[in-house]
Design an enzyme around this catalytic site. Sequence first.
Site, mmCIF file in Angstrom:
data_model
loop_
_atom_site.group_PDB
_atom_site.id
_atom_site.type_symbol
_atom_site.label_atom_id
_atom_site.label_comp_id
_atom_site.label_asym_id
_atom_site.label_seq_id
_atom_site.Cartn_x
_atom_site.Cartn_y
_atom_site.Cartn_z
ATOM 1 N N LYS A 53 -27.803 3.202 -7.540
ATOM 2 C CA LYS A 53 -28.546 4.079 -8.433
ATOM 3 C C LYS A 53 -27.605 4.547 -9.536
ATOM 4 C CE LYS A 53 -31.561 7.035 -10.039
ATOM 5 N NZ LYS A 53 -32.784 6.554 -10.749
ATOM 6 N N PHE A 54 -28.072 4.498 -10.774
ATOM 7 C CA PHE A 54 -27.316 5.044 -11.889
ATOM 8 C C PHE A 54 -27.915 6.388 -12.270
ATOM 9 C CE2 PHE A 54 -26.355 0.556 -12.175
ATOM 10 C CZ PHE A 54 -25.035 0.527 -12.598
ATOM 11 N N LEU A 55 -27.109 7.422 -12.209
ATOM 12 C CA LEU A 55 -27.573 8.712 -12.718
ATOM 13 C C LEU A 55 -27.041 8.805 -14.141
ATOM 14 C CD1 LEU A 55 -27.014 11.036 -9.604
ATOM 15 C CD2 LEU A 55 -29.120 9.975 -10.359
ATOM 16 N N VAL A 56 -27.842 8.361 -15.092
ATOM 17 C CA VAL A 56 -27.352 8.202 -16.464
ATOM 18 C C VAL A 56 -28.203 8.971 -17.465
ATOM 19 C CG1 VAL A 56 -25.954 6.134 -16.121
ATOM 20 C CG2 VAL A 56 -28.434 5.899 -16.361
ATOM 21 N N CYS A 106 0.826 -1.214 0.000
ATOM 22 C CA CYS A 106 0.000 0.000 0.000
ATOM 23 C C CYS A 106 0.859 1.262 0.000
ATOM 24 C CB CYS A 106 -0.919 -0.018 1.226
ATOM 25 S SG CYS A 106 -1.777 1.541 1.491
ATOM 26 N N SER A 149 -8.964 4.319 -5.540
ATOM 27 C CA SER A 149 -8.072 3.267 -6.017
ATOM 28 C C SER A 149 -7.264 2.626 -4.897
ATOM 29 C CB SER A 149 -7.158 3.813 -7.113
ATOM 30 O OG SER A 149 -6.562 5.017 -6.712
ATOM 31 N N HIS A 158 -17.832 22.083 1.816
ATOM 32 C CA HIS A 158 -18.020 23.410 1.229
ATOM 33 C C HIS A 158 -17.958 24.451 2.335
ATOM 34 C CE1 HIS A 158 -20.104 21.783 -2.642
ATOM 35 N NE2 HIS A 158 -18.797 21.871 -2.772
ATOM 36 N N HIS A 161 -4.425 0.230 7.883
ATOM 37 C CA HIS A 161 -4.869 -0.092 6.528
ATOM 38 C C HIS A 161 -6.279 -0.687 6.501
ATOM 39 C CE1 HIS A 161 -4.175 -0.964 2.274
ATOM 40 N NE2 HIS A 161 -4.575 -2.215 2.458
ATOM 41 N N HIS A 205 -8.428 7.430 3.434
ATOM 42 C CA HIS A 205 -7.800 8.707 3.075
ATOM 43 C C HIS A 205 -8.765 9.604 2.321
ATOM 44 C CE1 HIS A 205 -7.486 6.669 -0.819
ATOM 45 N NE2 HIS A 205 -7.228 7.838 -1.365
ATOM 46 N N HIS A 228 -7.028 2.065 1.790
ATOM 47 C CA HIS A 228 -6.480 2.712 2.996
ATOM 48 C C HIS A 228 -7.273 3.995 3.246
ATOM 49 C CE1 HIS A 228 -2.902 3.156 5.750
ATOM 50 N NE2 HIS A 228 -3.551 4.295 5.916
ATOM 51 N N CYS A 248 0.431 3.255 3.508
ATOM 52 C CA CYS A 248 0.772 2.713 4.828
ATOM 53 C C CYS A 248 2.086 3.310 5.356
ATOM 54 C CB CYS A 248 0.876 1.181 4.754
ATOM 55 S SG CYS A 248 -0.716 0.366 5.038
ATOM 56 N N ASN A 263 -13.205 10.165 -1.623
ATOM 57 C CA ASN A 263 -13.878 9.130 -2.402
ATOM 58 C C ASN A 263 -13.734 7.842 -1.619
ATOM 59 O OD1 ASN A 263 -14.517 10.781 -4.646
ATOM 60 N ND2 ASN A 263 -12.448 10.525 -5.462
ATOM 61 N N GLN A 308 -8.670 13.672 0.085
ATOM 62 C CA GLN A 308 -7.799 14.464 -0.761
ATOM 63 C C GLN A 308 -8.061 15.956 -0.566
ATOM 64 O OE1 GLN A 308 -6.939 13.242 -4.808
ATOM 65 N NE2 GLN A 308 -8.352 11.532 -4.666
HETATM 66 O O1 LIG Z 1 -7.175 10.841 -7.382
HETATM 67 P P1 LIG Z 1 -7.670 9.425 -7.497
HETATM 68 O O2 LIG Z 1 -8.208 8.880 -6.217
HETATM 69 O O3 LIG Z 1 -6.663 8.520 -8.144
HETATM 70 O O4 LIG Z 1 -8.885 9.504 -8.536
HETATM 71 C C1 LIG Z 1 -10.250 9.564 -8.217
HETATM 72 O O5 LIG Z 1 -10.627 10.851 -7.756
HETATM 73 C C2 LIG Z 1 -10.465 11.928 -8.680
HETATM 74 C C3 LIG Z 1 -11.034 13.187 -8.051
HETATM 75 O O6 LIG Z 1 -12.400 13.074 -7.755
HETATM 76 C C4 LIG Z 1 -11.144 11.637 -10.025
HETATM 77 O O7 LIG Z 1 -10.787 12.614 -10.962
HETATM 78 C C5 LIG Z 1 -10.727 10.262 -10.564
HETATM 79 O O8 LIG Z 1 -11.447 9.973 -11.733
HETATM 80 C C6 LIG Z 1 -10.986 9.209 -9.491
HETATM 81 O O9 LIG Z 1 -10.620 7.942 -9.954
HETATM 82 O O1 LIG Z 2 -35.234 2.940 -17.009
HETATM 83 P P1 LIG Z 2 -34.142 1.959 -16.711
HETATM 84 O O2 LIG Z 2 -33.361 1.597 -17.936
HETATM 85 O O3 LIG Z 2 -34.616 0.780 -15.948
HETATM 86 O O4 LIG Z 2 -33.154 2.740 -15.723
HETATM 87 C C1 LIG Z 2 -31.982 3.405 -16.078
HETATM 88 O O5 LIG Z 2 -32.244 4.657 -16.716
HETATM 89 C C2 LIG Z 2 -32.939 5.624 -15.931
HETATM 90 C C3 LIG Z 2 -33.030 6.899 -16.745
HETATM 91 O O6 LIG Z 2 -31.764 7.414 -17.076
HETATM 92 C C4 LIG Z 2 -32.259 5.846 -14.583
HETATM 93 O O7 LIG Z 2 -33.067 6.655 -13.775
HETATM 94 C C5 LIG Z 2 -31.985 4.535 -13.858
HETATM 95 O O8 LIG Z 2 -31.246 4.780 -12.694
HETATM 96 C C6 LIG Z 2 -31.202 3.619 -14.800
HETATM 97 O O9 LIG Z 2 -30.933 2.393 -14.174
#
Ligand SMILES: O=P(O)(O)O[C@H]1O[C@H](CO)[C@@H](O)[C@H](O)[C@H]1O
Ligand SMILES: O=P(O)(O)O[C@H]1O[C@H](CO)[C@@H](O)[C@H](O)[C@H]1O
Lengths: 373, 373
Positions: free
Chosen positions: A336-339, A52, A173, A305, A125, A178, A176, A55, A165, A180
């Site tokens: 949850k996917f915010l996509v 690590c 990644s 903030h 760790h 931590h 441990h 560590c 994170n 940032q």
């Molecule tokens: O700095 P790390 O832990 O390697 O990286 C992580 O945090 C960063 C800051 O939020 C992001 O930009 C990276 O995509 C994420 O993997």
């Molecule tokens: O509607 P789905 O394909 O089941 O769901 C997916 O798309 C949605 C719209 O972007 C999202 O809110 C869900 O979190 C995602 O899993």
Amino acid sequence: SEEFSFTNHSHRRFNPLNDSWVLCSPHRAKRPWLGQVEKASTEQRPEYGPQCFLCPGNTRATGAQNPNYPSTYVFPNDYAAVHKSQPDCPASALAQVAGTDASDELFRVESTRGQCSVVCFSPRHDLTLPELSLDEICEVVRTWQSIYTELSKDPDVGYVQLFENKGAMMGCSNPHPHGQVWALSDVPSEPKKEMESLKKFNKKHASNSSLHACLLCSYTKAEEANAAAGESTNRVVLQNDSFMGIVPFWAVWPFETMIVAKSHVSNINELDALQIRHLAEIMQGLTCRYDNMFQCSFPYSMGIHQSPTANHPDADCCHLHLHFYPPLLRNATVRKFLVGFEMMAEPQRDLTAEQAASRLRALSPIHYKQNTA
Amino acid sequence: SEEFSFTNHSHRRFNPLNDSWVLCSPHRAKRPWLGQVEKASTEQRPEYGPQCFLCPGNTRATGAQNPNYPSTYVFPNDYAAVHKSQPDCPASALAQVAGTDASDELFRVESTRGQCSVVCFSPRHDLTLPELSLDEICEVVRTWQSIYTELSKDPDVGYVQLFENKGAMMGCSNPHPHGQVWALSDVPSEPKKEMESLKKFNKKHASNSSLHACLLCSYTKAEEANAAAGESTNRVVLQNDSFMGIVPFWAVWPFETMIVAKSHVSNINELDALQIRHLAEIMQGLTCRYDNMFQCSFPYSMGIHQSPTANHPDADCCHLHLHFYPPLLRNATVRKFLVGFEMMAEPQRDLTAEQAASRLRALSPIHYKQNTA
Ligand SMILES: O=P(O)(O)O[C@H]1O[C@H](CO)[C@@H](O)[C@H](O)[C@H]1O
Ligand SMILES: O=P(O)(O)O[C@H]1O[C@H](CO)[C@@H](O)[C@H](O)[C@H]1O
């Protein structure tokens, strides 16, 4: 005829802190999930990780060696996103990427400098923030204070972004414990938006009592009353004399929370010993509840903030708070996917803030690993 | 002394379309990755999936049966986030969640109605958009046109958001090629922000030629010139007479692209047969390059931005474009995480838009599976 119900009907809620909307579809939690399943964060780790980078005593990728630190440890990020010194970006440099006759309205760019550091929360760790003792969490807060104090003195630093994170699901990644610090010459977009809202609110209410002139002072005050009024209006997860851990009315992530100072504190540096302890208490109680929810190490991104730097002209408007954005929705492996819709149109959530708060409140503030030990 | 270089030095770029900044740290792509590794999307599927809710002839969760559709197929989402009818939310309803003396400035809420549908792109369970023929992709575009036309007639519909979540990594729960439509009574946040920017630009430049009065007309025009000027200013991946597939100057995701109409087209419905074909060509060439980059089914979320509905008062300002937000960064299993700093402060990327465009341009527009067949 049927009446509107917040737990059955779709609605939008407004976030006055960053001036945005969220679509809330509380009935949607019922749909079956056939999508991606994550690895649950339940692995056991040794107290010391020989490979690590964080560590005590170990050698990092760049060859530097960590001391045998006993509590927290701060060192420069070996892969910093911004650097302390780099050439300025004169207007003429834009030609490199945008041609000479580029309209600067469409191709706007600025050079940015800064510093990135890593903050180890503990030499151990195998632990995470919720598993540290109250004293150890106080030490993390005091370490944040020193970082903020030091960087605030640097005239080249415009904002000190402290964040964590937690968990592989959140791009972390190294397990441990931590966080940032990314300190930039500019105030980044999110804190800037919040500062604008706080200033606007302040201007509008300046003639009122000083308490109500701050958006977050007013908000915590209102939520204290709402919490006292009963379960259905209670978004507070836990509180003490100085801080409140709350699922904001406008939360986006399923179990998003905010830890917010109950009196007007602009930055972490203004906290005295008792307030530090109170903050640590709320951090501990909240993150233990997170881990207890699905009996796993609950992933999240956390960010602080506060006022940009201690002497920033708008520092007084700022009100110290910590955001926690955890992705898990149904259990330790379904997030949850915010996509698509969320990225292209508007954030959408599947349960109400009140439902999330009620579930978090019902959980024990004692970490499940400690319970079974 | 050293000169500023876009490929070596940190900088921020401004997105004039949605009024935001992105931090670009091009040297950061070099750091080693020890974090989460995803499952590569390379599985083979059968042409027909007996358990698939979207395959022709199959019965869905709600008991409805899909017809034996030969090309595209649209049906109502069985787990819709918004519904066509629900009670209004009178001001008094707020008491349910925010108490009676809540300041409406801090607790703002509105009821929202709408419709959600699923759009199957093909009866074939084993294909994805880039693997469809040009004619089949044209049929997808025509299906989007009919959806937009129909929903635009409904006075309760304020915006028609067409989008696709492709791949499990993007929260897609069924690999059968499909997109979605969420039509809301309000214009959602993202298209609204863009519309404001387009209107502002329009107002500012109204005295100029009509071409330059549109932000995206001006942008495509400038990028055509930049592309012709040489490799280092070329962000165009591919183009034809009607559309351009480009890595925007202000891209956030590593290989983010935008397909944008080169002439002023407000919505998908205005496209004639030739323009439909041209759009399908660019969609095919772009998504095939995506799959070819890491020889996998490249995940992304795609969304179409256009005029809210055909008769919206600001419809003329809008300029049809498609955003593609793909998460992969290094290979088929290592993605970019937009987490702590990005959520709390500002989006950050690890390579320049020019570098991403150059890599995409170098790839074959013919799908790798077809190559090896
Ligand atoms: O700095 P790390 O832990 O390697 O990286 C992580 O945090 C960063 C800051 O939020 C992001 O930009 C990276 O995509 C994420 O993997
Ligand atoms: O509607 P789905 O394909 O089941 O769901 C997916 O798309 C949605 C719209 O972007 C999202 O809110 C869900 O979190 C995602 O899993």
